[in-house]
Design an enzyme around this catalytic site. Structure first.
Site: not given
Ligand code: SIN
Length: 188
Positions: A24-28, A99
Site C-alpha cells: 500500500f502506497g500513500y505518499g511518493s 524508505e
Molecule cells: C509511501 O508513499 O507509501 C511512503 C512514504 C513515501 O515514500 O513518501
C-alpha cells in the site's frame, strides 16, 4: 542518519516464498513508481491519516536541513486512500532502501473500491523514529516545504505531485490540499 534497512529485513512480515504481495502506497509511492508491479488498484486502509510529519534526510532534504514528507498517524475511525501494488517479494529489497529514513514495514488490510480486501504491507514512519518531526503550524509547514530540497529534488514537487495524484484519484485530503494551497500562495 538512522536507517531502517536492517530492521525491515528482520521483520517477519514478508515471506520470500509468496508469489506476490500487496504493497500500500500513500505518499511518493503513489506518483513515483520506480519498481515493477503486477497489478495496481486504488485502495484504502483503515485507522490511519496521512500527515506531513516525517523528516526527509535523503530524498527531499538533507541531514542538516531535513524536508517534510508524509507518514501515517493512527486515528480511530479514519481511512486513508492510496494505491495498492501487487509486487513480487524481491521488490522489497529496493523499497527498503528507498524508505530507509525511518519507515518500517507494517502488515495491513487494504480495501479495494469494489469492497474486496487483501492483506499486505505498508511503510510507516512512527513517531519514535529519529527523523520524525511531528505537527507544526500549517503556514510553517508550507514554508518549510518551500525552502527544502534533497537528492530526489525540491520538497515542493513532493507535495504538488502528491496533491495532483490524490485529485486524480478523486480523494479530498484536507491536510494535503491545505498545504498545497499555502505553498502556492507563497510562490506568488
Ligand atoms: C509511501 O508513499 O507509501 C511512503 C512514504 C513515501 O515514500 O513518501
Amino acid at each position: 542518519m538512522e536507517n531502517t534497512i536492517e530492521l525491515n529485513r528482520q521483520r517477519c512480515n514478508l515471506n520470500p516464498e509468496d508469489g506476490s504481495v500487496w504493497l500500500f502506497g500513500y505518499g511518493s509511492l503513489i506518483y513515483k513508481v520506480d519498481f515493477p508491479y503486477l497489478e495496481c488498484r486504488p485502495a484504502r486502509i483503515k485507522g490511519w491519516v496521512r500527515r506531513f510529519w516525517q523528516g526527509s534526510h535523503d530524498h527531499r532534504g538533507t541531514p542538516q536541513a531535513p524536508g517534510r514528507v508524509v507518514t501515517l498517524i493512527p486515528r480511530e475511525g479514519a481511512q486513508c486512500l492510496g494505491l495498492a501494488y501487487r509486487v513480487t517479494p524481491d521488490t522489497f529489497s529496493h523499497l527498503d532502501i528507498r524508505e530507509k529514513n525511518g519507515y518500517l514495514r507494517f502488515s495491513t488490510r487494504m480495501i479495494f473500491a469494489d469492497g474486496d480486501e487483501a492483506p499486505g504491507l505498508v511503510y510507516v514512519a512512527t513517531e519514535d523514529n529519529a527523523a520524525f518531526l511531528g505537527p507544526a503550524d500549517e503556514d510553517e509547514m508550507a514554508r518549510h516545504i518551500a525552502r527544502s530540497r534533497g537528492p530526489s529534488g525540491p520538497n515542493s514537487d513532493y507535495l504538488l505531485r502528491l496533491a495532483q495524484a490524490l485529485r486524480e484519484l478523486g480523494e479530498q485530503d484536507d491536510h494535503v490540499f491545505l498545504l498545497e494551497q499555502k505553498l502556492l500562495r507563497l510562490d506568488t
